[in-house]
Design a protein around this motif. Structure first.
Motif, PDB file in Angstrom:
ATOM      1  N   PHE A  99      -4.007  -0.013  -3.669  1.00  0.00           N
ATOM      2  CA  PHE A  99      -3.401  -0.803  -4.767  1.00  0.00           C
ATOM      3  C   PHE A  99      -2.142   0.013  -5.007  1.00  0.00           C
ATOM      4  O   PHE A  99      -1.147  -0.739  -5.553  1.00  0.00           O
ATOM      5  N   GLU A 100      -1.931   1.343  -4.789  1.00  0.00           N
ATOM      6  CA  GLU A 100      -0.623   2.212  -5.147  1.00  0.00           C
ATOM      7  C   GLU A 100       0.260   1.590  -4.176  1.00  0.00           C
ATOM      8  O   GLU A 100       1.763   1.576  -4.672  1.00  0.00           O
ATOM      9  N   ASP A 101       0.108   1.240  -2.956  1.00  0.00           N
ATOM     10  CA  ASP A 101       1.181   0.889  -2.131  1.00  0.00           C
ATOM     11  C   ASP A 101       2.013  -0.609  -2.639  1.00  0.00           C
ATOM     12  O   ASP A 101       3.099  -0.744  -2.334  1.00  0.00           O
ATOM     13  N   ILE A 102       1.231  -1.354  -3.236  1.00  0.00           N
ATOM     14  CA  ILE A 102       1.408  -2.665  -3.533  1.00  0.00           C
ATOM     15  C   ILE A 102       2.113  -2.649  -5.077  1.00  0.00           C
ATOM     16  O   ILE A 102       3.457  -3.297  -5.202  1.00  0.00           O
ATOM     17  N   LEU A 103       1.628  -2.125  -6.152  1.00  0.00           N
ATOM     18  CA  LEU A 103       1.854  -2.100  -7.320  1.00  0.00           C
ATOM     19  C   LEU A 103       2.730  -0.906  -7.917  1.00  0.00           C
ATOM     20  O   LEU A 103       2.825  -0.777  -8.980  1.00  0.00           O
ATOM     21  N   ASN A 104       3.008   0.040  -7.088  1.00  0.00           N
ATOM     22  CA  ASN A 104       3.684   1.095  -7.483  1.00  0.00           C
ATOM     23  C   ASN A 104       4.938   1.381  -7.026  1.00  0.00           C
ATOM     24  O   ASN A 104       5.118   2.336  -6.292  1.00  0.00           O
ATOM     25  N   ASP A 105       5.749   0.316  -7.134  1.00  0.00           N
ATOM     26  CA  ASP A 105       7.331   0.340  -6.261  1.00  0.00           C
ATOM     27  C   ASP A 105       8.062   1.541  -7.147  1.00  0.00           C
ATOM     28  O   ASP A 105       8.371   1.108  -8.293  1.00  0.00           O
ATOM     29  N   PRO A 106       8.488   2.305  -6.552  1.00  0.00           N
ATOM     30  CA  PRO A 106       9.318   3.313  -7.038  1.00  0.00           C
ATOM     31  C   PRO A 106      10.801   2.675  -7.442  1.00  0.00           C
ATOM     32  O   PRO A 106      11.234   3.128  -8.286  1.00  0.00           O
ATOM     33  N   SER A 107      11.070   1.575  -6.763  1.00  0.00           N
ATOM     34  CA  SER A 107      12.450   0.920  -7.368  1.00  0.00           C
ATOM     35  C   SER A 107      12.135   0.313  -8.628  1.00  0.00           C
ATOM     36  O   SER A 107      13.158   0.256  -9.308  1.00  0.00           O
ATOM     37  N   GLN A 108      11.096  -0.045  -9.065  1.00  0.00           N
ATOM     38  CA  GLN A 108      10.958  -0.468 -10.479  1.00  0.00           C
ATOM     39  C   GLN A 108      10.502   0.467 -11.610  1.00  0.00           C
ATOM     40  O   GLN A 108      10.090   0.145 -12.606  1.00  0.00           O
ATOM     41  N   LEU A 134       0.906  13.946   3.474  1.00  0.00           N
ATOM     42  CA  LEU A 134      -0.357  14.420   2.965  1.00  0.00           C
ATOM     43  C   LEU A 134      -1.236  13.105   3.395  1.00  0.00           C
ATOM     44  O   LEU A 134      -2.515  13.366   3.548  1.00  0.00           O
ATOM     45  N   ASP A 135      -0.566  11.808   3.084  1.00  0.00           N
ATOM     46  CA  ASP A 135      -1.442  10.846   3.408  1.00  0.00           C
ATOM     47  C   ASP A 135      -1.863  10.989   5.207  1.00  0.00           C
ATOM     48  O   ASP A 135      -3.000  10.244   5.355  1.00  0.00           O
ATOM     49  N   THR A 136      -1.018  11.414   5.480  1.00  0.00           N
ATOM     50  CA  THR A 136      -1.500  11.441   7.030  1.00  0.00           C
ATOM     51  C   THR A 136      -2.412  12.217   7.415  1.00  0.00           C
ATOM     52  O   THR A 136      -3.467  12.253   8.184  1.00  0.00           O
ATOM     53  N   LEU A 137      -2.249  13.516   6.819  1.00  0.00           N
ATOM     54  CA  LEU A 137      -3.292  14.510   6.886  1.00  0.00           C
ATOM     55  C   LEU A 137      -4.703  14.044   6.436  1.00  0.00           C
ATOM     56  O   LEU A 137      -5.955  14.237   6.873  1.00  0.00           O
ATOM     57  N   ARG A 138      -4.893  13.220   5.475  1.00  0.00           N
ATOM     58  CA  ARG A 138      -6.057  12.412   4.784  1.00  0.00           C
ATOM     59  C   ARG A 138      -6.496  11.297   5.540  1.00  0.00           C
ATOM     60  O   ARG A 138      -7.639  10.861   5.379  1.00  0.00           O
ATOM     61  N   GLY A 139      -5.593  10.744   6.181  1.00  0.00           N
ATOM     62  CA  GLY A 139      -6.119   9.595   7.042  1.00  0.00           C
ATOM     63  C   GLY A 139      -5.830   8.293   6.364  1.00  0.00           C
ATOM     64  O   GLY A 139      -6.052   7.198   6.678  1.00  0.00           O
ATOM     65  N   ASN A 140      -4.961   8.416   5.261  1.00  0.00           N
ATOM     66  CA  ASN A 140      -4.467   7.254   4.353  1.00  0.00           C
ATOM     67  C   ASN A 140      -3.190   6.573   4.770  1.00  0.00           C
ATOM     68  O   ASN A 140      -2.679   5.634   4.274  1.00  0.00           O
ATOM     69  N   ASP A 141      -2.472   7.044   5.813  1.00  0.00           N
ATOM     70  CA  ASP A 141      -1.325   6.443   6.179  1.00  0.00           C
ATOM     71  C   ASP A 141      -1.488   5.051   6.759  1.00  0.00           C
ATOM     72  O   ASP A 141      -0.559   4.260   6.982  1.00  0.00           O
ATOM     73  N   GLU A 142      -2.740   4.744   7.251  1.00  0.00           N
ATOM     74  CA  GLU A 142      -2.711   3.252   7.930  1.00  0.00           C
ATOM     75  C   GLU A 142      -3.540   2.301   7.042  1.00  0.00           C
ATOM     76  O   GLU A 142      -3.914   1.342   7.249  1.00  0.00           O
ATOM     77  N   CYS A 143      -3.887   2.554   5.707  1.00  0.00           N
ATOM     78  CA  CYS A 143      -4.549   2.016   4.535  1.00  0.00           C
ATOM     79  C   CYS A 143      -3.387   1.391   3.669  1.00  0.00           C
ATOM     80  O   CYS A 143      -2.680   2.125   3.211  1.00  0.00           O
ATOM     81  N   ILE A 144      -3.841   0.144   3.334  1.00  0.00           N
ATOM     82  CA  ILE A 144      -3.008  -0.633   2.261  1.00  0.00           C
ATOM     83  C   ILE A 144      -3.697  -0.324   1.112  1.00  0.00           C
ATOM     84  O   ILE A 144      -4.891  -0.921   0.949  1.00  0.00           O
TER      85      ILE A 144
END
Length: 139
Positions: A112-121, A100-110
């Motif tokens: 807020f969720e990429d940094i602070l939404n860590d699934p391991s935590q 879905l990120d690839t279709l929207r063009g968000n795959d190359e953007c960093i």
């Protein structure tokens, strides 16, 4: 298994753990204090705009695509979005939705969720068998 039920009761609504009906009490520990003002008005004027940002951006992109390429282009893209949203991991695993990120063009953007939404935590981990049975409606 009491350990499984205790892990699961915060992530899946089980009717045995919560009171229901007209005389249900408010659970302060889980839900916090009630505030009528927060239910009526957003806490900030930009909150509604930020909440609907992706939806508004998609509408703008579809309108632009329709004006440039015709009606078939946004319809095809919407069908692809729906197909990609249906593909998910099992309910106890975090899904990154990379397609879905690839279709929207968000795959190359960093963002807020990429940094602070860590699934391991993440604190939402339950027993896989119980969560799968709940999703399938067996529980």
């Amino acid at each position: 298994n009491s350990r499984g039920a205790s892990l699961l009761k915060d992530s899946i609504p089980i009717h045995e753990f919560s009171a229901s009906g007209p005389f249900e009490g408010h659970d302060l520990l889980r839900r916090g204090f009630t505030s009528v003002k927060s239910e009526l008005l957003p806490s900030h004027p930009l909150e509604l705009s930020e909440k609907n940002f992706q939806l508004n951006q998609d509408k703008t992109n579809f309108a632009t695509l329709r004006n440039i390429q015709g009606l078939h282009a946004p319809l095809k893209l919407q069908m692809e979005f729906r197909a990609v949203k249906q593909v998910q991991r099992l309910p106890f695993l975090h899904s990154s939705n990379i397609a879905l990120d690839t279709l929207r063009g968000n795959d190359e953007c960093i963002s807020f969720e990429d940094i602070l939404n860590d699934p391991s935590q993440s604190e939402v981990m339950g027993e896989p068998h119980m969560m799968m049975e709940y999703k399938l409606g067996l529980l």
